[in-house]
Design an enzyme around this catalytic site. Structure first.
Site, short mmCIF file in Angstrom:
data_model
loop_
_atom_site.label_atom_id
_atom_site.label_comp_id
_atom_site.label_asym_id
_atom_site.label_seq_id
_atom_site.Cartn_x
_atom_site.Cartn_y
_atom_site.Cartn_z
N ILE A 138 0.86 -1.17 0.00
CA ILE A 138 0.00 0.00 0.00
C ILE A 138 0.91 1.23 0.00
CG2 ILE A 138 -2.01 -1.07 1.07
CD1 ILE A 138 -1.19 -0.06 3.74
N ASP A 139 0.39 2.33 -0.49
CA ASP A 139 1.20 3.53 -0.66
C ASP A 139 1.73 4.06 0.67
OD1 ASP A 139 0.45 3.35 -3.30
OD2 ASP A 139 -1.12 4.86 -3.14
N ARG A 140 2.79 4.82 0.58
CA ARG A 140 3.40 5.41 1.78
C ARG A 140 2.39 6.22 2.58
NH1 ARG A 140 7.77 9.95 0.69
NH2 ARG A 140 5.87 10.90 -0.15
#
Length: 305
Positions: A138-140
């Site tokens: 999942i994105d930062r």
């Protein structure tokens, strides 16, 4: 290192060399291309070019891209919010701002560094040295549930569930604007944005991507939604919601006009995760609360302090 030989077409006359390289070689950004030019790793018709060279068309461009230096993921004593753990899998509620695995510019402080400290040697090796145990990402600046495998058996089983869509991931988000319907599906292929390789986009002929969404709550100018991923493309929810005209609040990469005050990045949280346990076959259904920034924004939308 072997040079890659490219030929500029007449249609590319007037294009800057760095832009030409970034377009021709998907692994390069324009800034990376500029570094290669500055380091003497690019020639045009056998000569070292100027940084700002504009092509005339017909030139032969040779570029040598060095092999990336392999970083080493080391254990770091970083606190983890463990939602579920046994001998095969671990599920963590990832905080906003944490990168999942080491990469250029993020050699430490990642989820992988934290997992190596927490789990010791008991992580799957399938992801390689930099991504041990990592089944999906999942994105930062997206918070919420992410699963990692503690052995190769579990990793293979969970990866198969990703492929057949039986590993279900549910997200909640606030998007800009008011969706007309109460629910819907975005079925639009996603690939690298041909105009900006750092971004993803809906691209004809791209990889299949399906996002199901449902309205949870409506506010003036905003809609609180739940999204279920049928596929797992990079930035999928962010790209799909922007594609239908409703970018995520705070997502300046994909359409929000400005950063969200008091929020790190986009308003997106991986709230639910359901999977078949790789060893027992039993269904494991997990959830976690929204992060503090998301909760505070909802409170504000609802008229609270």
């Amino acid at each position: 290192m072997e040079a890659t030989i490219l030929t500029a077409t007449p249609e590319q006359a007037g294009q800057r060399l760095d832009a030409f390289l970034a377009q021709a070689l998907p692994e390069l950004t324009r800034s990376a291309a500029q570094r290669l030019i500055a380091e003497g790793l690019v020639t045009v018709d056998g000569k070292a070019p100027a940084k700002s060279l504009k092509l005339s068309g017909g030139e032969t461009v040779a570029v040598t891209v060095p092999e990336p230096e392999e970083a080493q993921a080391l254990p770091e004593d970083i606190p983890l919010d463990v939602v579920y753990e046994d001998d095969d899998v671990i599920v963590v509620n990832k905080p906003v701002g944490m990168v999942v695995h080491p990469a250029p510019g993020h050699s430490g402080g990642t989820l992988v560094n934290a997992l190596l400290h927490h789990c010791g040697d008991s992580l799957s090796g399938i992801g390689g040295e930099l991504r041990p145990g990592i089944v999906h990402r999942i994105d930062r600046d997206t918070s919420g549930l992410i699963i990692a495998a503690k052995n190769d058996f579990a990793h293979q089983a969970l990866s198969a569930q990703l492929q057949d869509h039986s590993l279900c991931r549910t997200y909640e988000a606030v998007v800009i604007g008011n969706l007309r319907e109460d629910s819907g599906t975005v079925n639009a292929p996603i690939d690298r944005n041909p105009k900006d390789r750092k971004k993803m986009a809906v691209v004809p002929g791209g990889r299949p991507a399906v996002t199901h969404w449902q309205v949870l709550e409506r506010f003036p100018g905003y809609t609180y939604v739940r999204c279920r991923l049928e596929t797992g493309r990079t930035h999928q929810i962010r790209v799909h919601m922007a594609y239908i005209g409703h970018p995520l609040y705070g997502d300046t990469v994909y359409g929000a006009k400005k950063a969200a005050p008091g929020m790190t990045g986009q308003c997106l949280h991986a709230v639910g995760l359901t999977f078949r346990h790789p060893r027992t076959g039993e269904t494991v259904e997990l959830s976690c609360p929204l992060n503090e920034e998301f909760t505070a924004f909802l409170r504000k939308l609802r008229g609270g302090a």
